[in-house]
Design a protein around this motif. Structure first.
Motif, mmCIF file in Angstrom:
data_model
loop_
_atom_site.group_PDB
_atom_site.id
_atom_site.type_symbol
_atom_site.label_atom_id
_atom_site.label_comp_id
_atom_site.label_asym_id
_atom_site.label_seq_id
_atom_site.Cartn_x
_atom_site.Cartn_y
_atom_site.Cartn_z
ATOM 1 N N GLU A 483 -4.965 -8.133 1.243
ATOM 2 C CA GLU A 483 -3.703 -9.000 1.279
ATOM 3 C C GLU A 483 -2.470 -8.528 0.839
ATOM 4 O OE1 GLU A 483 -6.259 -13.508 2.070
ATOM 5 O OE2 GLU A 483 -5.182 -13.031 0.185
ATOM 6 N N LEU A 484 -2.724 -8.167 -0.415
ATOM 7 C CA LEU A 484 -1.106 -7.657 -1.234
ATOM 8 C C LEU A 484 -0.955 -6.332 -0.634
ATOM 9 C CD1 LEU A 484 -1.996 -8.630 -4.890
ATOM 10 C CD2 LEU A 484 -0.749 -9.946 -3.069
ATOM 11 N N LYS A 485 -1.850 -5.511 -0.306
ATOM 12 C CA LYS A 485 -1.537 -4.378 -0.035
ATOM 13 C C LYS A 485 -0.894 -4.255 1.496
ATOM 14 C CE LYS A 485 -5.718 -2.616 -1.003
ATOM 15 N NZ LYS A 485 -7.025 -1.691 -1.206
ATOM 16 N N GLN A 486 -1.442 -5.109 2.415
ATOM 17 C CA GLN A 486 -0.933 -5.390 3.811
ATOM 18 C C GLN A 486 0.410 -5.984 3.721
ATOM 19 O OE1 GLN A 486 -3.908 -8.128 5.603
ATOM 20 N NE2 GLN A 486 -5.116 -6.106 6.110
ATOM 21 N N GLN A 487 0.860 -7.001 2.800
ATOM 22 C CA GLN A 487 2.032 -7.392 2.507
ATOM 23 C C GLN A 487 3.095 -6.401 2.283
ATOM 24 O OE1 GLN A 487 1.546 -10.879 -0.259
ATOM 25 N NE2 GLN A 487 -0.158 -11.964 1.233
ATOM 26 N N MET A 488 2.395 -5.630 1.376
ATOM 27 C CA MET A 488 3.957 -4.528 0.760
ATOM 28 C C MET A 488 3.468 -3.247 1.485
ATOM 29 S SD MET A 488 4.932 -6.420 -1.465
ATOM 30 C CE MET A 488 5.993 -4.990 -2.332
ATOM 31 N N HIS A 489 2.681 -3.297 2.666
ATOM 32 C CA HIS A 489 2.654 -1.848 3.403
ATOM 33 C C HIS A 489 2.243 -0.811 2.509
ATOM 34 C CE1 HIS A 489 4.258 -4.429 6.603
ATOM 35 N NE2 HIS A 489 5.398 -4.734 5.716
ATOM 36 N N SER A 490 1.179 -0.969 1.669
ATOM 37 C CA SER A 490 0.920 0.021 0.429
ATOM 38 C C SER A 490 -0.678 0.469 0.782
ATOM 39 C CB SER A 490 1.154 -0.516 -0.857
ATOM 40 O OG SER A 490 2.466 -1.016 -1.064
ATOM 41 N N ASN A 491 -0.823 1.599 0.259
ATOM 42 C CA ASN A 491 -2.394 1.976 0.349
ATOM 43 C C ASN A 491 -3.192 1.663 -0.771
ATOM 44 O OD1 ASN A 491 -1.714 3.215 3.070
ATOM 45 N ND2 ASN A 491 -0.883 5.029 1.800
ATOM 46 N N THR A 492 -2.442 1.396 -2.094
ATOM 47 C CA THR A 492 -3.221 1.120 -3.310
ATOM 48 C C THR A 492 -2.410 -0.123 -3.955
ATOM 49 O OG1 THR A 492 -1.613 2.720 -4.491
ATOM 50 C CG2 THR A 492 -3.733 3.554 -3.374
ATOM 51 N N MET A 493 -3.121 -0.734 -4.745
ATOM 52 C CA MET A 493 -2.591 -1.767 -5.882
ATOM 53 C C MET A 493 -1.694 -0.850 -6.797
ATOM 54 S SD MET A 493 -3.565 -4.587 -5.037
ATOM 55 C CE MET A 493 -2.841 -5.206 -6.812
ATOM 56 N N GLN A 494 -2.009 0.266 -7.004
ATOM 57 C CA GLN A 494 -0.588 0.744 -7.749
ATOM 58 C C GLN A 494 0.686 0.862 -7.264
ATOM 59 O OE1 GLN A 494 -1.959 3.789 -10.274
ATOM 60 N NE2 GLN A 494 -0.079 5.248 -10.457
ATOM 61 N N GLN A 495 0.616 1.216 -5.879
ATOM 62 C CA GLN A 495 1.873 1.161 -5.257
ATOM 63 C C GLN A 495 2.530 -0.314 -4.919
ATOM 64 O OE1 GLN A 495 0.942 2.930 -1.492
ATOM 65 N NE2 GLN A 495 0.622 5.067 -2.031
ATOM 66 N N VAL A 496 1.416 -1.264 -4.735
ATOM 67 C CA VAL A 496 1.951 -2.575 -4.909
ATOM 68 C C VAL A 496 2.367 -3.099 -6.171
ATOM 69 C CG1 VAL A 496 0.999 -5.170 -4.825
ATOM 70 C CG2 VAL A 496 0.148 -3.478 -3.151
ATOM 71 N N PHE A 497 1.894 -2.812 -7.338
ATOM 72 C CA PHE A 497 2.287 -3.098 -8.618
ATOM 73 C C PHE A 497 3.742 -2.489 -8.842
ATOM 74 C CE2 PHE A 497 2.925 -2.876 -13.094
ATOM 75 C CZ PHE A 497 2.412 -3.938 -13.577
ATOM 76 N N TYR A 498 3.793 -1.355 -8.662
ATOM 77 C CA TYR A 498 4.989 -0.520 -8.732
ATOM 78 C C TYR A 498 6.281 -1.062 -8.181
ATOM 79 C CZ TYR A 498 8.130 3.230 -9.678
ATOM 80 O OH TYR A 498 9.257 3.939 -10.163
ATOM 81 N N LEU A 499 6.103 -1.295 -6.733
ATOM 82 C CA LEU A 499 7.049 -1.966 -5.863
ATOM 83 C C LEU A 499 7.631 -3.372 -6.487
ATOM 84 C CD1 LEU A 499 5.758 -0.783 -2.445
ATOM 85 C CD2 LEU A 499 7.853 -0.309 -3.363
ATOM 86 N N LEU A 500 6.530 -4.257 -6.983
ATOM 87 C CA LEU A 500 7.045 -5.324 -7.492
ATOM 88 C C LEU A 500 7.607 -5.397 -8.931
ATOM 89 C CD1 LEU A 500 3.987 -7.514 -6.216
ATOM 90 C CD2 LEU A 500 6.398 -7.555 -5.381
ATOM 91 N N ALA A 501 7.034 -4.709 -9.861
ATOM 92 C CA ALA A 501 7.131 -4.410 -11.250
ATOM 93 C C ALA A 501 8.645 -3.902 -11.298
ATOM 94 C CB ALA A 501 6.150 -3.894 -11.912
ATOM 95 N N ARG A 502 8.941 -2.939 -10.721
ATOM 96 C CA ARG A 502 10.141 -1.890 -10.905
ATOM 97 C C ARG A 502 11.413 -3.132 -10.596
ATOM 98 N NH1 ARG A 502 10.814 1.956 -5.626
ATOM 99 N NH2 ARG A 502 11.126 0.356 -4.136
ATOM 100 N N GLU A 503 11.397 -4.417 -9.937
ATOM 101 C CA GLU A 503 12.401 -5.185 -9.903
ATOM 102 C C GLU A 503 12.621 -6.022 -10.994
ATOM 103 O OE1 GLU A 503 14.207 -4.867 -7.174
ATOM 104 O OE2 GLU A 503 12.812 -3.397 -6.462
ATOM 105 N N GLY A 504 11.671 -5.880 -11.931
ATOM 106 C CA GLY A 504 11.970 -6.827 -13.266
ATOM 107 C C GLY A 504 13.052 -6.384 -14.055
ATOM 108 N N GLN A 505 13.823 -7.244 -14.785
ATOM 109 C CA GLN A 505 14.978 -7.009 -15.411
ATOM 110 C C GLN A 505 14.607 -6.992 -16.936
ATOM 111 O OE1 GLN A 505 18.139 -6.080 -14.007
ATOM 112 N NE2 GLN A 505 16.752 -6.397 -12.313
#
Length: 507
Positions: A483-505
């Protein structure tokens, strides 16, 4: 001339041969990865190259200088990051850098240009004690200290162990910048995705180099898709592992038994859980449930709030706001009951090194309030499952890290808890042992045990039934890996994590 030249190095500790006729080279401006299991000899080789150990035979050169004959000269040519954090935790970031500059007899200004890209990321915390930095920040500080005297060779012994995906990415980007400036780098790592970022990798087991080549050549030669698969294939051929079968990469198949348990009350409920320290909100209004028998991955970058949340759920810290239950017990008022009814494996190894395996089992069984016969029965069953019962009288200090981690998991399961919390249980463990460890996790979940696990390995996140990802104290996403990979249009959980975590302050 190669920056590092190792020829036929051997080193023994008593009857144990740590290195057996090892030969390896690292060219100028090259990154070579040293990949191997616990006890393979990686750290011994690093310590020899850093002039901290003498080999029994063979020789090694750093920038053309013999490591035995000219130690002082060699030390001025290398930067060394050992496996454990080696800086002074009570000194500030700035004070640590100044201290290491003084050790090498150079002014900070002389090395600043080289460390500037790294230091600029930690400069806002210049006055903070090193011990209070996040994992990623500690490693960047250690890298600054290793580079302050402008070495020609960088020796990195698992520099990113326990560091989140975003910080690891940043760290490796920094290594590429250093390589472009002519620095040769030898790095060991337990993360197989990092092996793919090396120009060459040397696969080592039982003190011997199995193969050395570029990642692409290794994949082609062995018809594998990842360096991890190559590594495991070679290890299987050497018959060093007997428990890797049955584990496959990719998302864990959702067991029908788990789906049926979703009709039962959740094992863990969290509603609006918040924790503040003064003006700082570490955990900010998080809400989720965890079903019985579910493997629930709790992910986030260093400093995102994972550990604080886990401390509230395990009865170690009282929430500021919100409510929750663990095994039916209230996190606000029944912390002691929670502790008695859960299994917990901390990020740091928690068994006693100077006691035998069996003595540790009896000690922790007593803490859990178990009867001696019950301890004997459960302890024997768990050790036989691990194929370790015959070695129960060995001191824990004498067994490899991977086995220590599996024993710590067995101890956490000793009193048959219905819920087990695992805080980065496979940090620093080699790929073969990680697969064995996850077989244990899957087996426990299939018996109905709820597993709440944090990890920085994104391939492990793929094996969870559901995953939540925390960013700056909030849950940014929650769902199955698919589900998370589909929501983030990503192929791997690493890509999902990176897309979300890089927004952290937070840092």
């Amino acid at each position: 001339m190669n920056a590092i030249e190792v020829e036929n190095i051997s080193k023994s500790y008593g009857s144990v041969k740590a290195l057996d006729n090892v030969s390896l080279s690292v060219g100028e401006s090259e990154i070579v990865g040293l990949i191997g299991p616990d006890g393979a000899g990686k750290t011994t080789l690093f310590r020899i190259l850093a002039t901290l150990l003498l080999p029994d035979s063979g020789h090694a050169l750093i920038d053309g200088i013999d490591v035995e004959k000219a130690r002082r000269q060699v030390r001025s040519s290398i930067g060394y990051m050992p496996g454990r954090f080696s800086l002074y935790p009570d000194l500030s970031v700035k004070e640590n850098i100044e201290f290491y500059a003084s050790v090498f007899g150079v002014p900070v200004k002389k090395g600043y240009q080289l460390i500037a890209p790294v230091y600029q990321q930690i400069a806002p915390f210049a006055r903070r004690p090193a011990g209070k930095l996040s994992g990623g920040m500690k490693q960047k500080l250690a890298l600054c200290c290793a580079l302050i005297h402008r070495p020609k060779v960088l020796l990195l012994d698992e520099p990113t162990t326990g560091v989140d995906v975003v910080s690891r990415q940043e760290f490796w980007d920094l290594l590429y910048d250093l390589r472009s400036q002519g620095i040769a780098i030898l790095a060991s790592t337990p993360y197989m995705d990092e092996a793919h970022r090396c120009q060459r990798v040397a696969l080592i087991s039982q003190g011997r180099i199995m193969e050395t080549d570029t990642p692409d050549n290794l994949l082609q030669k062995h018809a594998c898709s990842t360096v991890e698969d190559v590594f495991i294939k070679l290890m299987d051929q050497k018959s060093t592992s007997t428990a890797t079968s049955g584990h496959s990469s990719g998302e864990r198949p959702r067991c029908p038994a788990i789906s049926s348990r979703e009709a039962e009350p959740p094992s863990i409920t969290v509603q609006g859980l918040t924790k503040r320290f003064g003006d700082f909100t570490a955990v900010d209004n998080i809400t989720f449930d965890v079903a019985k028998g579910e493997i629930f991955g709790f992910l986030g970058a260093n400093g995102a709030g994972k550990t604080t949340a886990m401390r509230m759920l395990t009865g170690l810290s009282i929430p500021t706001e919100g409510r929750g239950t663990v095994g039916g017990y209230d996190v606000l008022t029944q912390g002691e009951e929670i502790k008695r009814h859960i299994g917990y494996m901390s990020q740091r190894f928690s068994l006693y090194d100077d006691l035998s395996v069996w003595d540790n089992i009896h000690f922790f069984g007593g803490i859990y309030g178990m009867r001696p016969k019950e301890i004997d029965r459960n302890g024997r069953r768990l050790l036989e499952e691990l194929r370790f019962y015959d070695r129960r009288q060995e001191k824990v200090a004498d067994i490899p890290l991977g086995w220590k981690q599996k024993l710590a998991f067995a101890v956490a399961m000793l009193h048959d808890p219905s819920i087990v919390f695992l805080d980065e249980p496979t940090g620093g463990v080699d790929p073969v042992v990680r697969r064995q460890f996850w077989d244990l996790i899957r087996s426990a979940a299939d018996r109905g045990v709820t597993i709440f696990v944090t990890t920085h390995y994104m391939d492990e996140a793929e094996l969870c039934d559901r995953v939540s990802i925390m960013v700056d104290g909030k849950i940014a996403a929650i769902g199955s890996p698919t589900e998370l990979k589909q929501q983030m249009h990503s192929n791997t959980m690493q890509q999902v994590f990176y897309l979300l975590a890089r927004e952290g302050q937070r840092q």
